[in-house]
Structures are given as structure tokens and as C-alpha cells.
Design an enzyme around this catalytic site. Structure first.
Site, short mmCIF file in Angstrom:
data_model
loop_
_atom_site.label_atom_id
_atom_site.label_comp_id
_atom_site.label_asym_id
_atom_site.label_seq_id
_atom_site.Cartn_x
_atom_site.Cartn_y
_atom_site.Cartn_z
N ASP A 127 0.86 -1.18 0.00
CA ASP A 127 0.00 0.00 0.00
C ASP A 127 0.90 1.24 0.00
OD1 ASP A 127 -1.89 2.02 0.42
OD2 ASP A 127 -3.07 0.81 1.83
N ARG A 129 -0.18 4.42 -0.29
CA ARG A 129 -0.94 5.64 -0.02
C ARG A 129 -0.36 6.45 1.14
NH1 ARG A 129 -6.87 3.00 0.06
NH2 ARG A 129 -5.63 1.35 1.06
#
Length: 199
Positions: A127, A129
Site C-alpha cells: 500500500d 498511499r
């Protein structure tokens, strides 16, 4: 001064209800984000909020490989029903790896990898983000406390890290379908998502 600046506010009537669309520009990346606001959210009371990462395939095309489009619809309906809240749409496609790389990850998944393995094989983290821009937007809107619609513990930690208090996690679990079953199970098993799917 914040690195994320509100450039415009406009009324946005939708099939879920009418929202106030706040258009933000991240001065660091040039990326655009939108906060759909309903009601008085700057009164100091906890605000119902969905921080939603862009998913062109799910949100726009109705892909069955993920639950993103269903989560978007559920969150907007819930905010409209309560009459107060924020739906924050962040431009960080494919957990931050971008649209083309997400499609490349789809190909690897078709060859037997799960979503985490596919991201790693492409040279990314599971991930990528960053929640700093989202936190700055929510703070700019006058929000300090959130009732956050999420299953993702990393999102809770990411927003907490930037000074927002998550006073409640509001689950947003969607039914599984044959195309997203492995994906949903992987999020639960490998990424710690707080869902109750059988794995």
C-alpha cells in the site's frame, strides 16, 4: 500555510443528495482531491467521514474485482441519511501505484498472485498511499474528530498520525462476489482489514 489549498467550492447535486464540493490542490504533487460536504461539520462534534481512494475501475466502470464502487455508494447514502458528514475522494488510484500499474497488477493476479504479491512483484509496497493530504483537507474543513467509515487499520493510523482523533470506526463491509472473494480475503488476512470474511 497548508500544502493543500481549497481552490473552489460548488454545489453538487447527486443521486444520493446535494453536497458542497470543495476542490483542493496539493501544492506538493499538483494532484487534485475533492471533499463532498454535507451539513455543519465545523461545530466541534465528531463528523461521519469516508476517506475514499480513487478507483476508476470500481467507482466508474462497476468492476466486480473490488468493493470500491459499492463502498462509495454506501458511504454517500449514509452521509446523506445523517444529514452531516464528509466524503473525501483522494486521487491515489490503485493504493497509490496509479491506474496503469493497477492494471498490470490485475494481470499478475490473473496468473495466480494475490494483490499484495502483485504489488511487491511490480516493485511497490502493498500500500503506497499517504494520508497527509487527506488529513490537511479535513483539518482545513474545521474537523478534529472523526467517525471514520473504514475497515482499514492503516487508514486509521495514517489519519491519527496527523492529529485527527478517530472516535469511532464505522464498519463498511460489502458482500463478497466470485470475482472479488480472493481480493477481500487477502485484505483481511495479509493487510489486517477489520472484516469478517471466511478465509
Amino acid at each position: 500555510m497548508s500544502d493543500v489549498v481549497c481552490e473552489v467550492i460548488a454545489q453538487l447535486p447527486t443521486k444520493y443528495g446535494t453536497f458542497e464540493a470543495h476542490g483542493y490542490v496539493d501544492q506538493r504533487s499538483g494532484e487534485h482531491h475533492v471533499a463532498l460536504v454535507k451539513g455543519d461539520i465545523a461545530d466541534g462534534e465528531p463528523v461521519l467521514c469516508r476517506v475514499h481512494s480513487e478507483c476508476l475501475t470500481g467507482d466508474t466502470f462497476g468492476s466486480l474485482r473490488c468493493d470500491c464502487g459499492e463502498q462509495r455508494s454506501r458511504a454517500m447514502r449514509q452521509i446523506e441519511k445523517e444529514g452531516r458528514g464528509v466524503f473525501l475522494y483522494m486521487r491515489q488510484e490503485g493504493r497509490g501505484i496509479g491506474l496503469i500499474n493497477k492494471l498490470k497488477a490485475y494481470v499478475l493476479q490473473e496468473q495466480g498472485m494475490d494483490t499484495v504479491e502483485a504489488n511487491l512483484a511490480l516493485g511497490f509496497k502493498d500500500d503506497e498511499r499517504d494520508y497527509s493530504a487527506g488529513a490537511m483537507i479535513l483539518q482545513d474543513l474545521g474537523i478534529k474528530k472523526l467517525r471514520l467509515m473504514t475497515n482499514n487499520p492503516t487508514k486509521i493510523d495514517g489519519l491519527n498520525e496527523y492529529g485527527l482523533e478517530i472516535v469511532e470506526r464505522v464498519p463498511i463491509q460489502m458482500p463478497i462476489n466470485p470475482f472479488d472473494k480472493y481480493y477481500m480475503q487477502t485484505k483481511q488476512k495479509k493487510m489486517g482489514h477489520m472484516t469478517t470474511y471466511e478465509v
